[in-house]
Motif scaffolding. Sequence first.
Motif, PDB file in Angstrom:
ATOM      1  N   ARG A   1      -8.183   5.697  16.658  1.00 28.59           N
ATOM      2  CA  ARG A   1      -9.000   5.508  15.460  1.00 28.59           C
ATOM      3  C   ARG A   1      -8.807   4.106  14.887  1.00 28.59           C
ATOM      4  O   ARG A   1      -9.759   3.471  14.424  1.00 28.59           O
ATOM      5  CB  ARG A   1      -8.655   6.560  14.413  1.00 28.59           C
ATOM      6  N   ALA A   2      -7.596   3.589  14.943  1.00 27.42           N
ATOM      7  CA  ALA A   2      -7.330   2.227  14.469  1.00 27.42           C
ATOM      8  C   ALA A   2      -8.076   1.206  15.319  1.00 27.42           C
ATOM      9  O   ALA A   2      -8.613   0.222  14.789  1.00 27.42           O
ATOM     10  CB  ALA A   2      -5.833   1.938  14.491  1.00 27.42           C
ATOM     11  N   ILE A   3      -8.141   1.431  16.602  1.00 21.52           N
ATOM     12  CA  ILE A   3      -8.857   0.520  17.500  1.00 21.52           C
ATOM     13  C   ILE A   3     -10.334   0.519  17.157  1.00 21.52           C
ATOM     14  O   ILE A   3     -10.959  -0.545  17.046  1.00 21.52           O
ATOM     15  CB  ILE A   3      -8.612   0.904  18.974  1.00 21.52           C
ATOM     16  N   GLU A   4     -10.907   1.694  16.972  1.00 15.21           N
ATOM     17  CA  GLU A   4     -12.329   1.803  16.626  1.00 15.21           C
ATOM     18  C   GLU A   4     -12.633   1.142  15.285  1.00 15.21           C
ATOM     19  O   GLU A   4     -13.597   0.389  15.154  1.00 15.21           O
ATOM     20  CB  GLU A   4     -12.758   3.267  16.580  1.00 15.21           C
ATOM     21  N   LEU A   5     -11.804   1.421  14.285  1.00 12.67           N
ATOM     22  CA  LEU A   5     -12.046   0.855  12.964  1.00 12.67           C
ATOM     23  C   LEU A   5     -11.846  -0.657  12.936  1.00 12.67           C
ATOM     24  O   LEU A   5     -12.590  -1.375  12.263  1.00 12.67           O
ATOM     25  CB  LEU A   5     -11.146   1.524  11.925  1.00 12.67           C
ATOM     26  N   SER A   6     -10.866  -1.149  13.678  1.00 12.07           N
ATOM     27  CA  SER A   6     -10.649  -2.604  13.709  1.00 12.07           C
ATOM     28  C   SER A   6     -11.824  -3.304  14.384  1.00 12.07           C
ATOM     29  O   SER A   6     -12.248  -4.376  13.944  1.00 12.07           O
ATOM     30  CB  SER A   6      -9.331  -2.954  14.403  1.00 12.07           C
TER      31      SER A   6
ATOM     32  N   LEU B   1      -4.824   6.616   3.820  1.00 16.02           N
ATOM     33  CA  LEU B   1      -3.601   6.044   3.264  1.00 16.02           C
ATOM     34  C   LEU B   1      -3.422   6.279   1.776  1.00 16.02           C
ATOM     35  O   LEU B   1      -2.309   6.140   1.259  1.00 16.02           O
ATOM     36  CB  LEU B   1      -3.593   4.525   3.497  1.00 16.02           C
ATOM     37  N   GLY B   2      -4.524   6.559   1.094  1.00 19.66           N
ATOM     38  CA  GLY B   2      -4.505   6.551  -0.360  1.00 19.66           C
ATOM     39  C   GLY B   2      -4.673   5.115  -0.842  1.00 19.66           C
ATOM     40  O   GLY B   2      -4.395   4.168  -0.098  1.00 19.66           O
ATOM     41  N   ILE B   3      -5.119   4.942  -2.058  1.00 18.13           N
ATOM     42  CA  ILE B   3      -5.372   3.590  -2.553  1.00 18.13           C
ATOM     43  C   ILE B   3      -4.086   2.766  -2.600  1.00 18.13           C
ATOM     44  O   ILE B   3      -4.089   1.580  -2.244  1.00 18.13           O
ATOM     45  CB  ILE B   3      -6.081   3.606  -3.938  1.00 18.13           C
ATOM     46  N   ASN B   4      -2.980   3.376  -2.997  1.00 20.35           N
ATOM     47  CA  ASN B   4      -1.719   2.634  -3.050  1.00 20.35           C
ATOM     48  C   ASN B   4      -1.257   2.201  -1.671  1.00 20.35           C
ATOM     49  O   ASN B   4      -0.710   1.102  -1.511  1.00 20.35           O
ATOM     50  CB  ASN B   4      -0.639   3.449  -3.756  1.00 20.35           C
ATOM     51  N   GLY B   5      -1.470   3.046  -0.680  1.00 15.80           N
ATOM     52  CA  GLY B   5      -1.123   2.673   0.693  1.00 15.80           C
ATOM     53  C   GLY B   5      -1.990   1.542   1.206  1.00 15.80           C
ATOM     54  O   GLY B   5      -1.499   0.595   1.817  1.00 15.80           O
ATOM     55  N   LEU B   6      -3.285   1.622   0.939  1.00 16.51           N
ATOM     56  CA  LEU B   6      -4.194   0.569   1.392  1.00 16.51           C
ATOM     57  C   LEU B   6      -3.867  -0.755   0.729  1.00 16.51           C
ATOM     58  O   LEU B   6      -3.914  -1.808   1.378  1.00 16.51           O
ATOM     59  CB  LEU B   6      -5.648   0.964   1.111  1.00 16.51           C
ATOM     60  N   LEU B   7      -3.496  -0.726  -0.531  1.00 17.81           N
ATOM     61  CA  LEU B   7      -3.194  -1.972  -1.248  1.00 17.81           C
ATOM     62  C   LEU B   7      -1.942  -2.669  -0.722  1.00 17.81           C
ATOM     63  O   LEU B   7      -1.723  -3.848  -1.015  1.00 17.81           O
ATOM     64  CB  LEU B   7      -3.065  -1.697  -2.744  1.00 17.81           C
ATOM     65  N   LYS B   8      -1.145  -1.990   0.086  1.00 14.07           N
ATOM     66  CA  LYS B   8       0.023  -2.617   0.713  1.00 14.07           C
ATOM     67  C   LYS B   8      -0.368  -3.523   1.883  1.00 14.07           C
ATOM     68  O   LYS B   8       0.437  -4.311   2.352  1.00 14.07           O
ATOM     69  CB  LYS B   8       1.015  -1.557   1.178  1.00 14.07           C
TER      70      LYS B   8
ATOM     71  N   LEU C   1     -12.986   0.425   5.032  1.00 14.63           N
ATOM     72  CA  LEU C   1     -12.095   0.476   3.872  1.00 14.63           C
ATOM     73  C   LEU C   1     -12.029   1.882   3.278  1.00 14.63           C
ATOM     74  O   LEU C   1     -10.947   2.356   2.912  1.00 14.63           O
ATOM     75  CB  LEU C   1     -12.556  -0.526   2.816  1.00 14.63           C
ATOM     76  N   VAL C   2     -13.157   2.553   3.204  1.00 15.22           N
ATOM     77  CA  VAL C   2     -13.180   3.919   2.684  1.00 15.22           C
ATOM     78  C   VAL C   2     -12.359   4.836   3.586  1.00 15.22           C
ATOM     79  O   VAL C   2     -11.559   5.654   3.112  1.00 15.22           O
ATOM     80  CB  VAL C   2     -14.631   4.438   2.551  1.00 15.22           C
ATOM     81  N   ASN C   3     -12.529   4.693   4.890  1.00 11.53           N
ATOM     82  CA  ASN C   3     -11.798   5.517   5.848  1.00 11.53           C
ATOM     83  C   ASN C   3     -10.297   5.297   5.704  1.00 11.53           C
ATOM     84  O   ASN C   3      -9.518   6.256   5.650  1.00 11.53           O
ATOM     85  CB  ASN C   3     -12.276   5.174   7.261  1.00 11.53           C
TER      86      ASN C   3
END
Length: 71
Positions: free
Chosen positions: A57-62, A18-25, A11-13
Amino acid sequence: NKLNDARQSVLVNMCFNLGINGLLKFKKFIAAVNDGFFELAAKEMLESRWAKQVGSRAIELSEQMKIGEWK
């Protein structure tokens, strides 16, 4: 507080990227995380435009979100 360190770092990454607003989407992703459905959360991550933009990076984080261990 329900998340272990490995999942919190995902989540931090994402928030850093994305920024908090991007993540909240990521409403379905956030709901899955809150409900403890980490496999679904990982799937939601990979089905996003963000995943296409950041590639491996998305694959690793997921995977880290799904198994709850550092990658």
